[in-house]
Design a protein around this motif. Structure first.
Motif, PDB file in Angstrom:
ATOM      1  N   LEU B 121      -6.589 -11.624 -11.943  1.00 14.92           N
ATOM      2  CA  LEU B 121      -7.660 -10.830 -11.567  1.00 14.92           C
ATOM      3  C   LEU B 121      -8.092 -11.021 -10.318  1.00 14.92           C
ATOM      4  O   LEU B 121      -8.442  -9.828  -9.067  1.00 14.92           O
ATOM      5  CB  LEU B 121      -9.022 -10.925 -12.226  1.00 14.92           C
ATOM      6  CG  LEU B 121      -9.704 -10.005 -12.501  1.00 14.92           C
ATOM      7  CD1 LEU B 121     -10.181  -8.443 -12.552  1.00 14.92           C
ATOM      8  CD2 LEU B 121     -10.930 -10.449 -12.958  1.00 14.92           C
ATOM      9  N   LEU B 122      -8.025 -12.126  -8.813  1.00 15.19           N
ATOM     10  CA  LEU B 122      -8.463 -12.788  -7.935  1.00 15.19           C
ATOM     11  C   LEU B 122      -7.099 -11.687  -6.872  1.00 15.19           C
ATOM     12  O   LEU B 122      -7.753 -11.158  -5.937  1.00 15.19           O
ATOM     13  CB  LEU B 122      -8.601 -13.568  -7.622  1.00 15.19           C
ATOM     14  CG  LEU B 122      -9.904 -14.446  -7.985  1.00 15.19           C
ATOM     15  CD1 LEU B 122      -9.055 -16.217  -7.475  1.00 15.19           C
ATOM     16  CD2 LEU B 122     -10.879 -13.458  -7.287  1.00 15.19           C
ATOM     17  N   PHE B 123      -6.246 -11.726  -7.377  1.00 16.69           N
ATOM     18  CA  PHE B 123      -5.475 -11.310  -6.189  1.00 16.69           C
ATOM     19  C   PHE B 123      -5.365  -9.554  -6.177  1.00 16.69           C
ATOM     20  O   PHE B 123      -5.185  -8.424  -5.477  1.00 16.69           O
ATOM     21  CB  PHE B 123      -4.221 -11.430  -6.859  1.00 16.69           C
ATOM     22  CG  PHE B 123      -2.878 -11.463  -5.861  1.00 16.69           C
ATOM     23  CD1 PHE B 123      -2.448 -11.459  -4.891  1.00 16.69           C
ATOM     24  CD2 PHE B 123      -1.842  -9.475  -6.459  1.00 16.69           C
ATOM     25  CE1 PHE B 123      -1.281 -10.754  -3.574  1.00 16.69           C
ATOM     26  CE2 PHE B 123      -0.914  -8.917  -5.222  1.00 16.69           C
ATOM     27  CZ  PHE B 123      -1.085  -9.841  -4.220  1.00 16.69           C
ATOM     28  N   LEU B 125      -8.717  -8.000  -6.981  1.00 17.57           N
ATOM     29  CA  LEU B 125      -9.467  -7.646  -6.190  1.00 17.57           C
ATOM     30  C   LEU B 125      -8.765  -7.991  -4.624  1.00 17.57           C
ATOM     31  O   LEU B 125      -9.550  -6.508  -4.025  1.00 17.57           O
ATOM     32  CB  LEU B 125     -10.902  -8.776  -6.212  1.00 17.57           C
ATOM     33  CG  LEU B 125     -11.359  -8.672  -8.044  1.00 17.57           C
ATOM     34  CD1 LEU B 125     -12.401  -9.699  -7.332  1.00 17.57           C
ATOM     35  CD2 LEU B 125     -11.765  -7.560  -7.787  1.00 17.57           C
ATOM     36  N   LEU B 126      -8.021  -8.331  -4.182  1.00 18.80           N
ATOM     37  CA  LEU B 126      -8.542  -9.124  -2.552  1.00 18.80           C
ATOM     38  C   LEU B 126      -7.367  -7.578  -2.308  1.00 18.80           C
ATOM     39  O   LEU B 126      -7.611  -7.170  -1.542  1.00 18.80           O
ATOM     40  CB  LEU B 126      -6.936 -10.455  -2.757  1.00 18.80           C
ATOM     41  CG  LEU B 126      -6.567 -10.650  -0.704  1.00 18.80           C
ATOM     42  CD1 LEU B 126      -8.358 -11.383  -0.702  1.00 18.80           C
ATOM     43  CD2 LEU B 126      -6.382 -11.659  -1.296  1.00 18.80           C
ATOM     44  N   VAL B 127      -6.027  -7.282  -2.830  1.00 19.75           N
ATOM     45  CA  VAL B 127      -5.513  -5.991  -2.393  1.00 19.75           C
ATOM     46  C   VAL B 127      -6.230  -4.587  -2.568  1.00 19.75           C
ATOM     47  O   VAL B 127      -6.087  -3.434  -1.872  1.00 19.75           O
ATOM     48  CB  VAL B 127      -4.000  -5.928  -3.547  1.00 19.75           C
ATOM     49  CG1 VAL B 127      -3.682  -4.746  -2.898  1.00 19.75           C
ATOM     50  CG2 VAL B 127      -3.394  -7.166  -3.239  1.00 19.75           C
ATOM     51  N   ILE B 128      -6.953  -4.286  -3.811  1.00 21.81           N
ATOM     52  CA  ILE B 128      -7.898  -3.098  -3.730  1.00 21.81           C
ATOM     53  C   ILE B 128      -9.038  -3.114  -2.775  1.00 21.81           C
ATOM     54  O   ILE B 128      -9.253  -2.081  -2.463  1.00 21.81           O
ATOM     55  CB  ILE B 128      -8.622  -3.445  -5.361  1.00 21.81           C
ATOM     56  CG1 ILE B 128      -7.302  -2.850  -6.565  1.00 21.81           C
ATOM     57  CG2 ILE B 128      -9.642  -1.656  -5.407  1.00 21.81           C
ATOM     58  CD1 ILE B 128      -8.049  -3.398  -7.862  1.00 21.81           C
ATOM     59  N   ALA B 129      -9.622  -4.470  -2.206  1.00 25.97           N
ATOM     60  CA  ALA B 129     -10.443  -4.460  -1.187  1.00 25.97           C
ATOM     61  C   ALA B 129      -9.908  -4.491   0.070  1.00 25.97           C
ATOM     62  O   ALA B 129     -10.393  -3.165   0.324  1.00 25.97           O
ATOM     63  CB  ALA B 129     -11.111  -5.931  -1.011  1.00 25.97           C
ATOM     64  N   VAL B 130      -8.383  -3.857   0.316  1.00 20.73           N
ATOM     65  CA  VAL B 130      -7.774  -3.802   1.625  1.00 20.73           C
ATOM     66  C   VAL B 130      -7.467  -2.622   1.275  1.00 20.73           C
ATOM     67  O   VAL B 130      -7.407  -0.976   1.975  1.00 20.73           O
ATOM     68  CB  VAL B 130      -6.879  -4.590   1.949  1.00 20.73           C
ATOM     69  CG1 VAL B 130      -6.125  -4.066   3.266  1.00 20.73           C
ATOM     70  CG2 VAL B 130      -7.536  -5.587   2.087  1.00 20.73           C
ATOM     71  N   PHE B 131      -6.768  -2.304  -0.254  1.00 18.20           N
ATOM     72  CA  PHE B 131      -5.709  -0.538  -0.107  1.00 18.20           C
ATOM     73  C   PHE B 131      -6.890   0.405  -0.555  1.00 18.20           C
ATOM     74  O   PHE B 131      -6.222   1.277  -1.161  1.00 18.20           O
ATOM     75  CB  PHE B 131      -4.817  -1.354  -0.076  1.00 18.20           C
ATOM     76  CG  PHE B 131      -3.380  -2.000   0.473  1.00 18.20           C
ATOM     77  CD1 PHE B 131      -2.741  -1.847   1.503  1.00 18.20           C
ATOM     78  CD2 PHE B 131      -3.599  -3.273   0.213  1.00 18.20           C
ATOM     79  CE1 PHE B 131      -1.673  -2.010   1.730  1.00 18.20           C
ATOM     80  CE2 PHE B 131      -2.917  -3.840   0.689  1.00 18.20           C
ATOM     81  CZ  PHE B 131      -2.111  -3.937   1.168  1.00 18.20           C
ATOM     82  N   GLY B 132      -7.229  -0.558  -1.346  1.00 11.26           N
ATOM     83  CA  GLY B 132      -8.416   0.347  -1.972  1.00 11.26           C
ATOM     84  C   GLY B 132      -8.231   1.105  -3.325  1.00 11.26           C
ATOM     85  O   GLY B 132      -7.121   0.761  -3.597  1.00 11.26           O
ATOM     86  N   LEU B 214     -14.934  -3.072 -13.824  1.00 13.16           N
ATOM     87  CA  LEU B 214     -15.792  -3.404 -12.697  1.00 13.16           C
ATOM     88  C   LEU B 214     -16.402  -2.794 -12.107  1.00 13.16           C
ATOM     89  O   LEU B 214     -17.048  -2.808 -10.647  1.00 13.16           O
ATOM     90  CB  LEU B 214     -15.325  -4.292 -12.225  1.00 13.16           C
ATOM     91  CG  LEU B 214     -15.221  -5.546 -13.180  1.00 13.16           C
ATOM     92  CD1 LEU B 214     -13.963  -6.809 -12.496  1.00 13.16           C
ATOM     93  CD2 LEU B 214     -16.228  -6.121 -13.174  1.00 13.16           C
ATOM     94  N   GLY B 215     -15.811  -1.338 -11.809  1.00 10.91           N
ATOM     95  CA  GLY B 215     -15.618   0.232 -11.063  1.00 10.91           C
ATOM     96  C   GLY B 215     -15.109   0.253 -10.029  1.00 10.91           C
ATOM     97  O   GLY B 215     -15.602   0.705  -9.192  1.00 10.91           O
ATOM     98  N   ILE B 216     -13.536  -1.121  -9.628  1.00 15.19           N
ATOM     99  CA  ILE B 216     -12.790  -0.549  -8.925  1.00 15.19           C
ATOM    100  C   ILE B 216     -11.721  -0.707  -9.428  1.00 15.19           C
ATOM    101  O   ILE B 216     -10.504  -0.845  -8.733  1.00 15.19           O
ATOM    102  CB  ILE B 216     -12.993  -2.243  -8.650  1.00 15.19           C
ATOM    103  CG1 ILE B 216     -12.783  -3.115  -9.198  1.00 15.19           C
ATOM    104  CG2 ILE B 216     -13.670  -2.666  -7.037  1.00 15.19           C
ATOM    105  CD1 ILE B 216     -12.832  -4.365  -8.990  1.00 15.19           C
TER     106      ILE B 216
END
Lengths: 605, 268, 318
Positions: B121-123, B125-132, B214-216
């Protein structure tokens, strides 16, 4: 007087998974008088272990007693509550399992496990128990009886663990001991020591027992009465001498015939030109050392050859390097030095670098028939592929050739559409042969191909080999640990010990003449179907090897005799100083040993 | 291909059937809905089931059934795509690691071990934060996360098959590596690999639902099962089907496949 | 012995160090892989090349990637994670108190989940194929099969919305006594414990069942050993290693659970912070949170592995 063990009309049924219940044991009755030893003889699937476990009131998962009664030392096993059953087990009846290596808890040292049964049944205070255990260790001829209890199972050898398990069974002074194939997993030279230790202790204590085995020669040494089982039912019961020497039931007769040692007369194979020659081969693992040898040498300067149409047996015990040797010859294991010649041409160490012709002519039949056939392919397809691959046939001819091959190994062509899982062990091994024959080989290398098979089936496979040798003029290399099997088909033999061919000679002459000390030990260790064999062998001291501990094999320089540590005939100042020379016995084998015949008359058997 | 899949054991058969059922539902379902999933009907919000709206309406008054079918489509197709990605590459790498030179195996093993050190899940979050949160980014993210698992499974399976004697025999015969992989190894790992694909599909459904919740994950106006729960959270007070039904559908989807895979897959 | 204890532990620590390098590099690489960079996010579409260049220079983005990685790592080691893109506050200051809250939540949940799952897993392996085992298996399979938020939402629906027993939102500031602590934390902690427990139960059961099928267990039965002694003396010492390992592996489900639980209960923890940061694509904040999370996870798994090594029976060291 009532018998100590009385089993009447015992029926046990079991199911696999959610399938229907099938009978495992049917209407079995026998009794054992006090102080007697009864042998339960049977092959795999005969229900012998199930019966043995039922004497302790233990029925494996998925099985249940469907009828009959089991009485042991006054207890009616079938009516005991779980609590009563627990209090009886270990105290009144105890058990010696087949594989001591996995029957000891790896997390605990030996002593607490040996005395555990006696201490939970509160038989003696702990201090006395340990003293009693040490006495038993001594009686069972275990090394360092005072301190062996402090060691862990992983630090001990199979033969030692098997004897320790006997001590564990005897510590409570039980009325009945059940032995379940206790020596089957051991090498013969270890088995003889364990058998001797068992027999001495059993006789001294007058133990009543049941001895489960498939080995008739072992039965002759240990038991008074015997029961022959097949498919869960009794075929024949009687005294051991009746069953071994006047069997009435056809199945007992077949078992006996398969176990009877037969020496094949050498058919005058002239020492012609060698078809396959192994010369000074060294195979090992790990990085090369300063001397250019690998760190762990598995096969050590071994030489032998196979003539065209000859049958060479390679015999050795576990860990002697025979499988590594087979892999090296097949090109699956690169070697460090030496050569292998096929038809006079040197073979490459890597199979992919050999010519297609060389690969075709040298075929390998592996030990485990289960893993040698692709479980998702019908056996016809497996054979077809080999036929096509070597371009021996095309189109219609391929199918014809597959049927021909199946016929050659005496299987019905109808089996071609079956998957390996639908075949029996013996059938699979025959298909395995057919796969090798499909290539059209000149030499077939067979690695322990009969080790996992029942005696009758194994004997049939060996007969098949001699037929093929005769009909197709094939040469075989038959790798085995079983001297009787080897002698029944081979004309030449190489004896392998610690990676060295300590002796190479004719198989027929193994019984007489001059031999390497290890060959003599091996020969003397194979039990004969004669109840006095064990005593005689022990008395003559033929099978006596020195305990390994007297000479640390690890500190022995590799160039010295590999059998030095266990050799009863070693000459100090000679054997532990000089590497052994190769000795050519006139009209006899080639032996790797210092001892000249002239100075040691007892060197011959 | 039939040679590979022809011999599936019944447990895998049933799991594959279930997967096919959900795929069909995802493809055909939205065609059957009578409303545009985005259209706001005249009904009040969070209404209960009626003949016009079989599962009532959501927080904006849209037809729940139509949105549900649309949500199933997004969840199933996205997860299926990412599973295909992770399992095809993972399986290929696993077999390659076994059959090729040893340094390839060492390198691939190290990377897969590394991925184990990052919770999935963390990975994400990290990737989505960058790539959308674009569809492609989500598929790629989930694909990369579960690739190391698929790699480990297929490597372990092919390793055990490659050590069996029939593969040794084929090598000793001089067979090509492609023949050995396609004819000897693949048919023997196909069954367990199917089970692994089923498991990884479930993992991706769980991950995607969590992300969307979580909305992401999947963003409006698109909808998937997780985001449907999120946007209708208020409906929990009214016991609205718009919030409860997607929860049930997720549970039926994952529990169903898990049970078929688990029923005989226990260690005995 | 070839593999002595210190050597094994040293090996494990080395593996952990390798993983740490991998984690750090991945976190940095993922956040720096984009063709555009933080300047696009800050200045938007209308930025002129000049302003972008100026900002890039100001943020050090015009320097070589290796140099940037080094200075980023150097700062991170000193607890300096930069500033939030959203509000310009120090990332370290934002994380500090929230990390404490998250550890409190996860720790409390683990205190419940670990003993409970050991008990359930071991007992269901002992009573394998009984009614009890079936119930435990079905329940745990159900829990691992649904996303964490489903269980959290059901809990909120039942206990807050329907029964009005417990608060749906955790107000950490109002906790001053044990009673208040229990009142506020009961639901998030038990929910988190539940979702992480299922995985642990299943793996513990598998490890124990594996040990119980060993032939030395049958041998012990045949010696007349009672069930309690059988489990305590023969089975558990051998199953301990695999069980600790199973618990360690299940920690990732605990971490995944933390993220969802914090959001559902609007709990002021680091995971909630991270989800917000992801939504607003606040990269420095995400970077820092991810790093903290991964390092915590790595420490826990390494610790569990070392316990596994220490708990290996002496006879079994390979």
């Amino acid at each position: 007087m009532t018998a100590t063990i009385q089993v009447e009309n015992l029926d046990i049924v079991g199911r696999r998974g959610k399938g229907v219940e099938l009978p495992i044991v049917q209407n079995v009755s026998f009794s054992v008088q006090r102080g007697d030893m009864l042998a339960l003889i049977g092959e795999s699937g005969s229900g012998k272990t199930t019966i043995a476990l039922s004497l302790l009131g233990h029925i494996r998962k998925g099985c249940r007693i469907a009828g009959g009664s089991v009485r042991v030392a006054g207890y009616d096993i079938t009516t005991l509550t779980p609590h009563e059953c627990r209090s009886m087990r270990g105290r009144v009846v105890s058990y010696v399992a087949q594989n001591a290596g996995s029957a000891f808890n790896p997390a605990l040292s030996i002593m607490p496990q040996v005395v555990e049964a006696a201490s939970v049944h509160r038989i003696l205070p702990k201090r006395d128990l340990e003293a009693r255990a040490i006495d038993l260790f001594r009686a069972l001829a275990l090394p360092d009886p005072e301190t062996i209890g402090k060691r862990y199972p992983s630090e001990l050898s199979g033969g030692q663990l098997q004897r320790l398990m006997a001590a564990m069974a005897l510590i409570t002074d039980p009325e009945v001991v059940v032995f379940d194939e206790p020596t089957t997993a051991l090498d013969v030279t270890t088995q003889i020591e364990v058998l001797a230790a068992f027999k001495a202790v059993l006789a001294e204590r007058g133990i009543t027992g049941v001895y489960v085995t498939h080995d008739l020669a072992v039965v002759a040494q240990i038991a008074d009465h015997a029961v022959v089982l097949k498919d869960g039912a009794i075929r024949e019961a009687g005294t051991v001498s009746d069953i071994l020497f006047q069997p009435e039931d056809p199945y007992s007769q077949a078992l006996l015939a398969a176990a009877e040692p037969s020496v094949r007369p050498t058919q005058g194979v002239e020492e012609g030109e060698a078809l396959l020659e192994v010369r000074d081969l060294v195979v090992g693992y790990g990085r090369p050392t300063a001397m250019g040898l690998p760190e762990n040498v598995i096969v050590n300067h071994t030489s032998f050859s196979v003539p065209k149409g000859g049958m060479l047996g390679i015999i050795g015990e576990s860990g002697c390097g025979k499988s590594t040797l087979a892999r090296a010859i097949s090109g699956l294991q690169p070697w460090a030095s030496g050569d292998i010649f096929f038809n006079g041409v040197s073979l490459a160490g890597d199979v992919t670098l050999r010519t297609p012709e060389q690969r075709r002519h040298l075929q390998f039949v592996a030990q485990n028939a289960d893993s040698v056939l692709n479980p998702t392919k019908p056996i016809g397809k497996t054979l077809e592929r080999v036929v096509r691959f070597y371009g021996n046939a095309r189109g219609e001819a391929v199918t014809r050739r597959v049927y021909e091959l199946l016929d050659m190994v005496q299987l019905s062509p109808a089996l071609a559409t079956r998957l390996p899982s639908e075949l029996s062990g013996g059938q699979k091994q025959r298909v395995n042969f057919a796969r090798a024959l499909a290539a059209g080989p000149k030499v077939v290398l067979c690695d322990e191909i009969t080790a996992a098979l029942d005696t009758v089936v194994a004997a049939a496979i060996r007969t098949l080999m001699t037929d093929l040798q005769r009909d197709l003029g094939l040469a075989f290399i038959f790798i085995t640990h079983d001297l009787h099997a080897l002698q029944s088909i081979c004309d030449r033999v190489a004896v392998l010990y610690a990676g060295q061919a300590v002796e190479v000679g004719s198989a027929e002459a193994l019984g007489a003449g001059i031999h390497h000390p290890y060959t003599r030990l091996l020969r003397a260790s194979v039990p004969l179907m004669d109840s006095s064999w064990l005593e005689r062998t022990r008395e003559r001291g033929l099978a006596k090897a020195l305990p390994v501990a007297t000479c640390d094999p690890a500190s022995t320089p590799p160039e010295l005799c590999c059998f030095l540590a266990r050799c009863p005939d070693r000459v100090s100042g000679l054997c532990d100083k000089e590497p052994p020379p190769t000795l050519f016995v006139p009209q006899g084998p080639r032996v790797l040993c210092h001892l000249p015949t002239s100075t040691r008359p007892e060197f011959s058997t | 291909m039939i040679g590979i899949f022809g011999k599936l054991r019944s447990k895998h058969d049933r799991a594959v059937l279930l997967l096919v059922f959900w795929l069909l539902l995802a493809l055909i379902g939205p065609l059957c809905s009578s409303y545009n999933p985005g259209a706001i009907s005249s009904q009040p919000v969070f209404s209960g089931p009626s003949t016009a709206h079989l599962l009532g309406t959501d927080y904006l008054g849209r037809d729940t059934l139509s949105r549900l079918l649309d949500g199933i489509r997004h969840t199933v197709l996205l997860c299926f795509a990412s599973t295909l990605l992770s399992c095809s590459i993972g399986t290929f790498m696993g077999i390659a690691a076994v059959t090729s030179k040893s340094w390839v195996e060492v390198l691939a093993g190290r990377v897969a071990d590394g991925f184990l050190a990052i919770p999935s899940l963390l990975f994400a979050l990290l990737v989505i934060a960058v790539f959308g949160t674009s569809t492609v980014a989500l598929i790629m993210t989930m694909g990369v996360i579960y690739m190391s698992g698929a790699y480990r499974t297929s490597r372990a399976l092919s390793q055990s098959v490659a050590q069996r004697d029939f593969v040794t025999m084929a090598r000793a015969r001089g067979e090509q590596m492609t023949y050995i992989i396609v004819q000897e190894i693949l048919p023997n790992i196909a069954g367990p690999m199917m089970a692994d694909i089923g498991l990884r599909f479930i993992y991706s459904v769980l991950l995607l639902s969590n992300l969307s919740f979580l909305g992401i994950g999947v963003q409006p106006p698109s909808v998937d099962l997780g985001s449907m729960v999120r946007e209708n959270m208020l409906g929990v007070v009214y016991g609205s089907p718009a919030m409860i039904v997607p929860v049930i559908v997720i549970a039926v989807l994952t529990v169903g496949i898990n049970v078929t895979l688990d029923s005989h897959g226990r260690k005995d | 012995m070839k593999n002595s204890l210190p050597k094994l532990i040293g090996k494990r620590c080395l593996a952990a160090a390798t993983s740490l390098v991998f984690v750090v590099v991945t976190v940095f690489a993922v956040t720096n892989i984009l063709p555009g960079d933080a300047t696009d996010a800050l200045l938007g579409q209308n930025a002129t090349p000049q302003t972008v260049a100026a900002l890039r220079h100001g943020m050090g983005l015009d320097q070589p990637i290796f140099f940037r990685f080094w200075s980023w790592l150097w700062a991170a080691v000193h607890g300096e994670f930069g500033h939030s893109l959203l509000n310009g506050l120090s990332v370290a200051d934002a994380i500090g108190p929230r990390l404490h809250n998250s550890l409190l939540l996860a720790g409390a949940a683990a205190l419940i989940a670990v003993p409970a799952s050991l008990f359930l897993g071991i007992t269901s392996a002992i009573w394998k194929d009984t009614f009890y085992d079936r119930i435990v298996s079905i329940m745990t399979l159900g829990v691992v099969s649904v996303p964490e938020f489903v269980i959290a939402t059901i809990a909120v629906y039942v206990f807050s919305v329907r029964l009005h027993l417990l608060p749906a939102i955790v107000d950490v500031g109002s906790v001053h006594s044990l009673g208040q602590f229990l009142y506020a934390f009961f639901m998030p902690v038990t929910t988190l414990a539940l979702v992480s427990l299922a995985q642990m139960v299943r793996m513990t059961r598998a490890a124990m069942a594996d040990t119980l099928s060993a032939s030395y267990i049958e041998m012990a039965l045949l010696k007349g050993i009672g069930p309690v002694r059988l489990i305590l003396v023969h089975a558990l010492p051998n199953a301990l290693g695999p069980i600790v390992n199973a618990v360690a592996l299940s920690l990732s489900s605990l971490l995944g659970g933390v993220v969802v639980i914090e959001v559902v209960f609007t709990y002021p923890g680091i995971a909630g912070l991270m989800v917000d940061a992801v939504s607003s694509r606040d990269v420095p904040m995400v970077q820092a949170c991810a790093l903290v999370f991964c390092v915590t996870y790595l420490i826990l798994t390494t610790f569990a592995d070392i316990v596994t090594i220490l708990s290996l029976p002496r006879g079994r060291k390979a």
